[in-house]
Design an enzyme around this catalytic site. Structure first.
Site, PDB file in Angstrom:
ATOM      1  N   HIS A  67       0.921  -1.296   0.021  1.00  0.00           N
ATOM      2  CA  HIS A  67      -0.117   0.003   0.170  1.00  0.00           C
ATOM      3  C   HIS A  67       0.698   1.155   0.074  1.00  0.00           C
ATOM      4  O   HIS A  67       2.085   1.130   0.147  1.00  0.00           O
ATOM      5  CB  HIS A  67      -0.926   0.060   1.213  1.00  0.00           C
ATOM      6  CG  HIS A  67      -0.167   0.317   2.549  1.00  0.00           C
ATOM      7  ND1 HIS A  67       0.323  -1.112   3.480  1.00  0.00           N
ATOM      8  CD2 HIS A  67       0.011   1.224   3.148  1.00  0.00           C
ATOM      9  CE1 HIS A  67       1.139  -0.321   4.391  1.00  0.00           C
ATOM     10  NE2 HIS A  67       0.939   0.951   4.230  1.00  0.00           N
ATOM     11  N   HIS A  81       5.880   5.855  -0.700  1.00  0.00           N
ATOM     12  CA  HIS A  81       6.542   4.617  -1.007  1.00  0.00           C
ATOM     13  C   HIS A  81       5.524   3.406  -0.836  1.00  0.00           C
ATOM     14  O   HIS A  81       4.784   3.546  -0.259  1.00  0.00           O
ATOM     15  CB  HIS A  81       7.727   4.447  -0.299  1.00  0.00           C
ATOM     16  CG  HIS A  81       7.589   4.340   1.222  1.00  0.00           C
ATOM     17  ND1 HIS A  81       7.223   5.471   1.908  1.00  0.00           N
ATOM     18  CD2 HIS A  81       7.744   3.375   2.098  1.00  0.00           C
ATOM     19  CE1 HIS A  81       7.037   4.837   3.071  1.00  0.00           C
ATOM     20  NE2 HIS A  81       7.439   3.715   3.023  1.00  0.00           N
TER      21      HIS A  81
END
Length: 208
Positions: free
Chosen positions: A37, A121
């Site tokens: 995620h 990220h």
């Protein structure tokens, strides 16, 4: 108490592409693909009343849908040791716009402002126990990785519970983005990250 964060789920084909990168670093703890995620806002532990307030505030967020790309690899480090291996995320202006809206909503619900710089990220592995040169070699070998862009059409409130083999993330509510509105235009070339919704929410289970 419930431990929460706001993030973006990733499509299955992107998760498959990221998983194909994994392996080859001794002692690395690889993130399972169902946990991939992009975190927009880590919240932490809150009680049920705070959870309801956060949920209500997030339902008021209005932002356009937008395309997003995952590209490049890197690591977060502490001193001379790497601790987290990540895949980078393009700093799309619409992503930053959404993140700012989410931040304001969370603060309006009574949470303290986020002091850390936003570094979008996808965490690929914990590499605290891995040899640094192996981490560096892995990044150098895969640094040209770029996945096709995917369209972000919602953001999600996740809960996190520590299980025997690591955290288990559950999607508590989805908040759709505006599919018709124009996303903010980019004034500069896209930059990889972490270098060192108008309808009401819908509860759902965590997807891959």
């Amino acid at each position: 108490m419930i431990r929460l964060f706001v993030g973006l789920d990733l499509p299955p084909d992107l998760c498959d592409a990221l998983q194909r990168l994994t392996g080859g670093i001794p002692n690395a703890r690889w993130t399972p693909p169902e946990n991939y995620h992009i975190t927009l806002r880590f919240i932490g532990e809150v009680d049920e009343d705070q959870c309801d307030d956060i949920h209500d505030a997030l339902t008021e967020v209005r932002a356009p849908a937008f395309p997003l790309s995952v590209a490049g690899l890197g690591s977060f480090e502490a001193g001379s040791r790497a601790h987290t291996l990540w895949a980078g995320v393009d700093k799309e202006p619409a992503l930053l716009h959404l993140r700012d809206k989410v931040e304001r909503a969370v603060v309006s619900a009574g949470m303290e402002p986020e002091r850390r710089k936003f570094q979008p990220h996808v965490t690929l592995a914990s590499v605290k126990q891995a040899p640094l040169h192996k981490v560096q070699d892995f990044i150098a070998h895969h640094n040209l990785f770029r996945a096709p862009p995917f369209r972000v059409e919602r953001f999600t409130l996740f809960s996190s519970e520590l299980g025997r083999t690591g955290p288990v993330y559950t999607a508590e509510a989805d908040y759709p983005l505006d599919l018709a509105a124009a996303a903010p235009a980019s004034a500069a070339p896209v930059e990889a990250a972490a270098t060192a919704e108008a309808a009401g929410p819908q509860g759902r289970g965590r997807g891959a």
